[in-house]
Scaffold this motif. Structure first.
Motif, PDB file in Angstrom:
ATOM      1  N   PRO A 153       1.934 -70.442  30.262  1.00  0.00           N
ATOM      2  CA  PRO A 153       2.165 -71.840  29.913  1.00  0.00           C
ATOM      3  C   PRO A 153       3.593 -72.292  30.158  1.00  0.00           C
ATOM      4  O   PRO A 153       3.930 -73.447  29.903  1.00  0.00           O
ATOM      5  N   PHE A 154       4.437 -71.381  30.669  1.00  0.00           N
ATOM      6  CA  PHE A 154       5.866 -71.679  30.787  1.00  0.00           C
ATOM      7  C   PHE A 154       6.247 -72.117  32.196  1.00  0.00           C
ATOM      8  O   PHE A 154       5.701 -71.600  33.186  1.00  0.00           O
ATOM      9  N   PRO A 155       7.192 -73.048  32.324  1.00  0.00           N
ATOM     10  CA  PRO A 155       7.673 -73.434  33.661  1.00  0.00           C
ATOM     11  C   PRO A 155       8.372 -72.263  34.339  1.00  0.00           C
ATOM     12  O   PRO A 155       8.900 -71.364  33.671  1.00  0.00           O
ATOM     13  N   GLY A 156       8.357 -72.273  35.670  1.00  0.00           N
ATOM     14  CA  GLY A 156       9.046 -71.233  36.419  1.00  0.00           C
ATOM     15  C   GLY A 156      10.518 -71.177  36.052  1.00  0.00           C
ATOM     16  O   GLY A 156      11.174 -72.203  35.901  1.00  0.00           O
ATOM     17  N   GLY A 157      11.041 -69.975  35.899  1.00  0.00           N
ATOM     18  CA  GLY A 157      12.454 -69.805  35.568  1.00  0.00           C
ATOM     19  C   GLY A 157      12.733 -69.760  34.076  1.00  0.00           C
ATOM     20  O   GLY A 157      13.890 -69.582  33.669  1.00  0.00           O
ATOM     21  N   THR A 158      11.702 -69.903  33.231  1.00  0.00           N
ATOM     22  CA  THR A 158      11.919 -69.849  31.789  1.00  0.00           C
ATOM     23  C   THR A 158      12.345 -68.448  31.375  1.00  0.00           C
ATOM     24  O   THR A 158      11.707 -67.458  31.738  1.00  0.00           O
ATOM     25  N   GLN A 159      13.423 -68.364  30.597  1.00  0.00           N
ATOM     26  CA  GLN A 159      13.926 -67.091  30.102  1.00  0.00           C
ATOM     27  C   GLN A 159      14.252 -67.211  28.622  1.00  0.00           C
ATOM     28  O   GLN A 159      14.586 -68.294  28.135  1.00  0.00           O
ATOM     29  N   LEU A 160      14.158 -66.105  27.928  1.00  0.00           N
ATOM     30  CA  LEU A 160      14.534 -66.057  26.524  1.00  0.00           C
ATOM     31  C   LEU A 160      16.039 -65.867  26.418  1.00  0.00           C
ATOM     32  O   LEU A 160      16.588 -64.890  26.929  1.00  0.00           O
ATOM     33  N   GLN A 161      16.715 -66.803  25.757  1.00  0.00           N
ATOM     34  CA  GLN A 161      18.149 -66.668  25.555  1.00  0.00           C
ATOM     35  C   GLN A 161      18.460 -65.850  24.310  1.00  0.00           C
ATOM     36  O   GLN A 161      19.315 -64.977  24.333  1.00  0.00           O
ATOM     37  N   ASP A 162      17.778 -66.151  23.211  1.00  0.00           N
ATOM     38  CA  ASP A 162      17.974 -65.358  22.002  1.00  0.00           C
ATOM     39  C   ASP A 162      16.871 -65.666  21.006  1.00  0.00           C
ATOM     40  O   ASP A 162      16.186 -66.685  21.107  1.00  0.00           O
ATOM     41  N   ILE A 163      16.707 -64.775  20.053  1.00  0.00           N
ATOM     42  CA  ILE A 163      15.763 -64.957  18.957  1.00  0.00           C
ATOM     43  C   ILE A 163      16.380 -64.379  17.700  1.00  0.00           C
ATOM     44  O   ILE A 163      16.956 -63.287  17.724  1.00  0.00           O
ATOM     45  N   THR A 164      16.299 -65.134  16.606  1.00  0.00           N
ATOM     46  CA  THR A 164      16.767 -64.648  15.317  1.00  0.00           C
ATOM     47  C   THR A 164      15.659 -64.886  14.295  1.00  0.00           C
ATOM     48  O   THR A 164      14.855 -65.806  14.429  1.00  0.00           O
TER      49      THR A 164
END
Length: 304
Positions: A87-98
């Motif tokens: 479901p994510f656009p191309g190039g989507t990356q996880l920057q951080d999660i807390t």
């Protein structure tokens, strides 16, 4: 006699339910589910979200932070099931999660901000369903480059909020005129499109999403919105559409190109019923200019 039969049936049903609860196998250690969107051509009116099993055997079970990060990193990869789609656009990356107070705060990069309408809802709840299966997480907040997206009814999502059933249940059509650049004449030209307006999606969001997708079936037309175009918020009051844009917007070079981009926005938005003018704002403030074009006053949609 009827009462005895009813009581007997209820006892049998209760016993069966308790037995099912006892016999239900516990989740295999390290086994989880990744939630993806279903492909429209294979869903056939079924659920809009499907699941795919994954096993994380090299992550400590009690380490919720690491588990959540690993699951999201896996979720961003293309699904192995051909009936599912990312479901994510191309190039989507996880920057951080807390994780704080049983809520996961997920921050993706800029491409996630391009989502709106049902596409945003699908992506949000694929993330939410994936993370809330972890003990210690019962709510999720998602941002893009640290910013909340304005298209949602709520910024705090739980698995219980997932109301997305079949895709067909979400569609409500509207007809608009979208203005693109005619590459042969160098002037703006309108193209009529019928848009699917999904539950929770505003008319402005649907129109801008369609503009970003570009013209339908006409190679001579070109979208003038830049790739980093980001709508922070919008509202319609007394015939004026207030369009709040991000200051990070990359404008085309030259006053003429900037004017055409703004004109394409204004003319397209004024094809919505009830919209006669557009007031462009930047970071929630009315400014004198956008690039070299004056925008301090509401801009009329009537073509000259």
């Amino acid at each position: 006699m009827k009462k005895r039969v009813l009581v007997t049936v209820l006892l049998i049903l209760t016993t069966m339910m308790l037995a099912a609860c006892v016999q239900e196998p516990s989740r295999e250690e390290g086994g989880y589910q990744l939630y993806y969107a279903t492909r429209a051509e294979t869903a056939r009116g079924g659920d809009a979200i499907g699941e795919f099993p994954i096993k994380l055997s090299d992550v400590e079970e009690g380490n919720t932070q690491d588990l959540a990060q690993r699951l999201l990193e896996a979720l961003l990869l293309p699904p192995e099931d051909p009936q599912l789609t990312s479901p994510f656009p191309g190039g989507t990356q996880l920057q951080d999660i807390t994780i704080s107070g049983r809520r996961a705060y997920v921050n993706f990069n800029a491409p996630y901000a391009r989502l709106s309408g049902v596409d945003l809802s699908l992506a949000d709840y694929c993330v939410t369903l994936t993370l809330t299966q972890l003990e210690g997480i019962n709510a999720v907040t998602i941002t893009a480059n640290g910013r909340e997206l304005p298209y949602r009814k709520t910024q705090i999502m739980t698995a219980a909020d997932t109301l997305i059933g079949s895709r067909e249940d979400l569609i409500r059509p509207i007809t608009v005129l979208l203005y693109f650049l005619d590459t042969e004449t160098g002037e703006l030209r309108a193209q009529q499109q019928t848009l699917a307006l999904y539950e929770g999606q505003t008319r402005v969001n649907a129109l801008l999403e369609a503009m970003r997708l570009g013209p339908e079936g006409d190679d001579t037309l070109k979208c003038l919105l830049p790739e980093d175009f980001l709508l922070l918020s919008s509202r319609i009051e007394d015939g004026i559409c207030y369009l709040n844009l991000s200051s990070d917007l990359t404008l085309p070079e030259g006053e003429k190109a900037q004017q055409q981009m703004i004109d394409s926005l204004v003319l397209s938005l004024c094809s919505l019923s009830g919209v006669e003018q557009v007031q462009i704002m930047v970071d929630s403030e009315i400014v004198e200019q956008l690039g070299e074009v004056e925008i301090a006053e509401p801009l009329p949609g009537a073509e000259s």
